[in-house]
Scaffold this active site. Structure first.
Site, PDB file in Angstrom:
ATOM      1  N   LYS A 213       7.238  35.253 -16.353  1.00  0.00           N
ATOM      2  CA  LYS A 213       5.994  34.485 -16.421  1.00  0.00           C
ATOM      3  C   LYS A 213       4.983  35.218 -17.317  1.00  0.00           C
ATOM      4  O   LYS A 213       4.346  34.614 -18.163  1.00  0.00           O
ATOM      5  CB  LYS A 213       5.444  34.293 -15.011  1.00  0.00           C
ATOM      6  CG  LYS A 213       4.251  33.378 -14.951  1.00  0.00           C
ATOM      7  CD  LYS A 213       3.775  33.173 -13.518  1.00  0.00           C
ATOM      8  CE  LYS A 213       2.438  32.446 -13.536  1.00  0.00           C
ATOM      9  NZ  LYS A 213       1.778  32.429 -12.241  1.00  0.00           N
ATOM     10  N   GLU A 219      10.898  45.983 -16.840  1.00  0.00           N
ATOM     11  CA  GLU A 219      12.352  45.901 -16.657  1.00  0.00           C
ATOM     12  C   GLU A 219      12.940  44.773 -17.504  1.00  0.00           C
ATOM     13  O   GLU A 219      13.964  44.930 -18.182  1.00  0.00           O
ATOM     14  CB  GLU A 219      12.689  45.629 -15.178  1.00  0.00           C
ATOM     15  CG  GLU A 219      12.367  46.765 -14.240  1.00  0.00           C
ATOM     16  CD  GLU A 219      10.949  46.707 -13.700  1.00  0.00           C
ATOM     17  OE1 GLU A 219      10.074  46.075 -14.345  1.00  0.00           O
ATOM     18  OE2 GLU A 219      10.708  47.318 -12.646  1.00  0.00           O
ATOM     19  N   GLY A 274       5.206  33.384  -9.310  1.00  0.00           N
ATOM     20  CA  GLY A 274       6.597  33.732  -9.606  1.00  0.00           C
ATOM     21  C   GLY A 274       7.542  33.457  -8.447  1.00  0.00           C
ATOM     22  O   GLY A 274       8.603  32.850  -8.615  1.00  0.00           O
ATOM     23  N   ARG A 275       7.160  33.890  -7.241  1.00  0.00           N
ATOM     24  CA  ARG A 275       8.078  33.745  -6.113  1.00  0.00           C
ATOM     25  C   ARG A 275       8.151  32.310  -5.599  1.00  0.00           C
ATOM     26  O   ARG A 275       8.917  32.004  -4.688  1.00  0.00           O
ATOM     27  CB  ARG A 275       7.708  34.725  -4.994  1.00  0.00           C
ATOM     28  CG  ARG A 275       6.259  34.674  -4.558  1.00  0.00           C
ATOM     29  CD  ARG A 275       5.893  35.883  -3.703  1.00  0.00           C
ATOM     30  NE  ARG A 275       4.475  35.931  -3.366  1.00  0.00           N
ATOM     31  CZ  ARG A 275       3.536  36.458  -4.146  1.00  0.00           C
ATOM     32  NH1 ARG A 275       3.846  36.945  -5.329  1.00  0.00           N
ATOM     33  NH2 ARG A 275       2.270  36.474  -3.757  1.00  0.00           N
ATOM     34  N   GLU A 360       5.798  40.018  -0.328  1.00  0.00           N
ATOM     35  CA  GLU A 360       4.850  40.049  -1.448  1.00  0.00           C
ATOM     36  C   GLU A 360       3.685  39.092  -1.186  1.00  0.00           C
ATOM     37  O   GLU A 360       2.582  39.281  -1.685  1.00  0.00           O
ATOM     38  CB  GLU A 360       5.548  39.701  -2.771  1.00  0.00           C
ATOM     39  CG  GLU A 360       4.792  40.211  -3.992  1.00  0.00           C
ATOM     40  CD  GLU A 360       5.565  40.075  -5.294  1.00  0.00           C
ATOM     41  OE1 GLU A 360       5.704  38.937  -5.778  1.00  0.00           O
ATOM     42  OE2 GLU A 360       6.022  41.095  -5.838  1.00  0.00           O
ATOM     43  N   HIS A 391      29.530  42.912  11.711  1.00  0.00           N
ATOM     44  CA  HIS A 391      30.422  44.078  11.671  1.00  0.00           C
ATOM     45  C   HIS A 391      29.722  45.277  11.037  1.00  0.00           C
ATOM     46  O   HIS A 391      30.383  46.225  10.616  1.00  0.00           O
ATOM     47  CB  HIS A 391      31.701  43.710  10.920  1.00  0.00           C
ATOM     48  CG  HIS A 391      32.394  42.544  11.559  1.00  0.00           C
ATOM     49  ND1 HIS A 391      33.271  42.691  12.606  1.00  0.00           N
ATOM     50  CD2 HIS A 391      32.264  41.204  11.346  1.00  0.00           C
ATOM     51  CE1 HIS A 391      33.680  41.484  12.993  1.00  0.00           C
ATOM     52  NE2 HIS A 391      33.079  40.570  12.248  1.00  0.00           N
ATOM     53  N   LYS A 516       3.240  50.448 -10.920  1.00  0.00           N
ATOM     54  CA  LYS A 516       3.501  50.190 -12.346  1.00  0.00           C
ATOM     55  C   LYS A 516       2.670  51.138 -13.207  1.00  0.00           C
ATOM     56  O   LYS A 516       3.154  51.682 -14.200  1.00  0.00           O
ATOM     57  CB  LYS A 516       3.165  48.737 -12.701  1.00  0.00           C
ATOM     58  CG  LYS A 516       4.096  47.714 -12.084  1.00  0.00           C
ATOM     59  CD  LYS A 516       3.731  46.323 -12.576  1.00  0.00           C
ATOM     60  CE  LYS A 516       4.459  45.255 -11.796  1.00  0.00           C
ATOM     61  NZ  LYS A 516       4.086  43.890 -12.160  1.00  0.00           N
TER      62      LYS A 516
END
Ligand code: F6P
Length: 553
Positions: A213, A219, A274-275, A360, A391, A516
């Site tokens: 966005k 990254e 974004g999310r 977030e 398990h 950041k």
């Protein structure tokens, strides 16, 4: 709650005090005892969502009866929602008002699925993205050498990765058949993730979708640059590698500066976080993977939940119940974590998606008026696909010392033995984790194995389980595009309900900025920017790098 002046912190509301009393009353009460109090509790504490095309047929059933709640506590949770003016919050959300009050923006992701009118601003129109994704799906797009593009690698992180990754895993046919478009996701700055995707790819037939966005996430930009270098090495510096890139971003200038043709930069609006963005241009890989009919069914599922959320009375409103149950567990019963337990391999990334959505959004402590909350807000979200987790980590849920709230998500699916076993396991786990096993029952189980009395007495305490883990079970008819849309929108609205009542803003994420900034300072080698531990570790890491370089030579 419309502005800071009118805002009352939730703990000052009368219902909050009443709820604290209910929590004291119920904390030590075994959940099975609540069934003895109200034998019809399973019906009283269950809700369902109608399938719009087939009223009377449920699209989702939610059973809250295994929560540590009774009618009186529930009534006061609804009272809390009323005192916090949640109805006004929902109205403002759907009216496109600036519910994201720190950034002064709407949070109108629902508009991307037709759940509310789009607020002004660009990016709400996805026609260009759709035409591009579908041309790619049909095999009409070619790379620099004229070869048909048959692989899409989505490079993005956080909300630009988790939603489409989850939805593609849930809905795309594995492998897709001969000639089908293959879709990969790369998020981590660790080169191994991109390298693994590149190892499967033919450069001449690969399209990279840089999904960011902001077009400023370190990254994503590092991976996109590495992908560009790989393409140049494979196809030649002079090849038109613009044919191998598209972007999803609302920073078209930055995407253009990277070398992505402007007609291949698909915006998403400022008012879609974004999310919350899988419904927008961020859904390009999903649309390309599953086609238009399924993508539209996904949007319709989300829209169905929107209509339900904005119109159903609180007493029948699924996101309101899910939000109130979450708030009850976190703020009143002090359960600090929520395990998301989807019983579907296709939903294995659901816990990671929910982690970002809840943590977030509501992992905050500053209230609307700038004061600090006194209540516990978002829980730590974790989890994993059932039955795999049984398990691995369920042991702690049975016999450990920590309480956990559990969401069982159970798409029923096919009448196939393994599918039936999956559902049976989900239901058995929720029942056993609620009921536990008392000493007498442990003795009986051991006696059944024919053990001698002394051995029974020695082992019995080790077989006991306190139970009492509260859970919600969500039953879906099957895992398809429509029901996935219903499920994701349910949780989006749940998070809104909680954020509104807690008095925090679910739609910003200022907290992540600090890390950041520190990473930038470290990369720039800024002396004095770090504490002694971090500065020393940075020097030691550099020493390891140098040793690695020497050993390589
Ligand atoms: O750093 C957090 C965050 O901004 C998330 O909110 C977001 O989903 C992610 O990074 C990726 O951001 P972008 O899409 O701008 O690259």
């Amino acid at each position: 709650m419309s502005d800071a002046g009118a805002f009352t912190a939730p703990q000052r509301l009368p219902a909050w005090t009443a709820l604290a009393g209910h929590a004291r009353r119920l904390a030590a009460r075994p959940i099975p005892a609540l069934f003895a109090d109200d034998p019809a509790r399973a019906e009283h504490l269950s809700l369902h969502l109608d399938t719009p095309a087939a009223p009377g047929r449920s699209a989702l059933i939610a059973d809250f009866s295994k929560q540590r709640l009774d009618g009186d506590a529930l009534a006061d949770l609804f009272r809390l929602a009323r005192e916090a003016r949640l109805d006004d919050g929902i109205r403002r959300l759907f009216a496109g008002e600036a519910v994201n009050f720190t950034e002064n923006r709407a949070a109108a992701h629902m508009a991307m699925r037709g759940g509310c009118p789009p607020p002004p601003g660009r990016g709400g129109d996805t026609r260009a993205m759709r035409a591009f994704a579908l041309a790619l799906r049909r095999g009409e797009l070619t790379g620099a050498s004229g070869k048909t593009l048959r692989r899409l690698i989505n490079i993005g992180i956080g909300g630009s990765d988790l939603g489409p990754r989850l939805a593609v895993e849930a809905l795309a046919i594995p492998g897709g058949g001969d000639g089908a478009l293959q879709v990969d996701f790369v998020a981590n700055i660790d080169p191994r993730e991109l390298d693994a995707a590149l190892a499967r790819a033919d450069a001449a037939a690969t399209l990279f979708v840089v999904s960011s966005k902001s077009f400023g996430t370190a990254e994503t930009l590092a991976n996109a640059s590495a992908a560009r270098r790989w393409l140049c090495a494979a196809l030649g510096e002079k090849a038109g590698i613009g044919a191998h890139f598209a972007a999803i971003s609302n920073a078209p200038e930055a995407a253009a500066a990277f070398g992505i043709p402007p007609e291949r930069v698909f915006p998403l609006p400022e008012w879609v976080g974004g999310r919350y963005s899988v419904w927008s241009a961020t859904g390009l890989p999903l649309l390309a993977a599953i086609g238009e009919a399924a993508f539209d069914a996904f949007l319709a599922g989300g829209r169905t939940m929107d209509e339900h959320f904005r119109s159903a009375p609180f007493a029948r409103n699924l996101p309101v119940w899910l939000g109130l149950a979450g708030l009850w567990n976190a703020s009143f019963l002090h359960i600090q974590n929520l395990a998301a337990l989807p019983y579907a391999h296709g939903l294995r990334s659901f816990p990671a998606w929910l982690q970002q959505l809840e943590m977030e959004s509501n992992g905050k402590r500053t209230l609307r008026d700038g004061s600090q909350t006194e209540a516990a807000t978002a829980p730590i979200v974790w989890g994993g696909a059932g039955t795999v987790g049984q398990h691995a980590f369920h042991q702690l849920l049975y016999q450990g010392t920590r309480a956990a709230a559990l969401d069982f998500i159970v798409p029923v699916g096919e009448d196939e033995p393994r599918q039936r076993a999956l559902v049976d396991n989900a239901l058995a786990q929720s029942a056993a984790l609620m009921a536990g096993r008392a000493l007498d029952a442990a003795r009986a189980a051991l006696a059944h194995r024919g053990l001698p009395a002394a051995e029974i007495e020695r082992l019995a305490p080790h077989l006991t389980s306190t139970g009492g883990q509260p859970s919600t079970t969500l039953l879906l008819p099957r895992l398809d595009a429509f029901h996935l849309g219903v499920l994701l929108a349910l949780y989006e609205h749940k998070v809104f309900v909680e954020g509104w009542i807690w008095g925090i803003n679910p739609f910003d994420q200022y907290g992540v900025e600090l890390g950041k900034e520190m990473a930038r300072a470290l990369a720039a080698g800024e002396a004095g920017a770090q504490d002694a531990s971090t500065a020393r570790l940075a020097r030691l890491a550099e020493a390891f790098r140098q040793t690695g370089r020497t050993e390589k030579k």
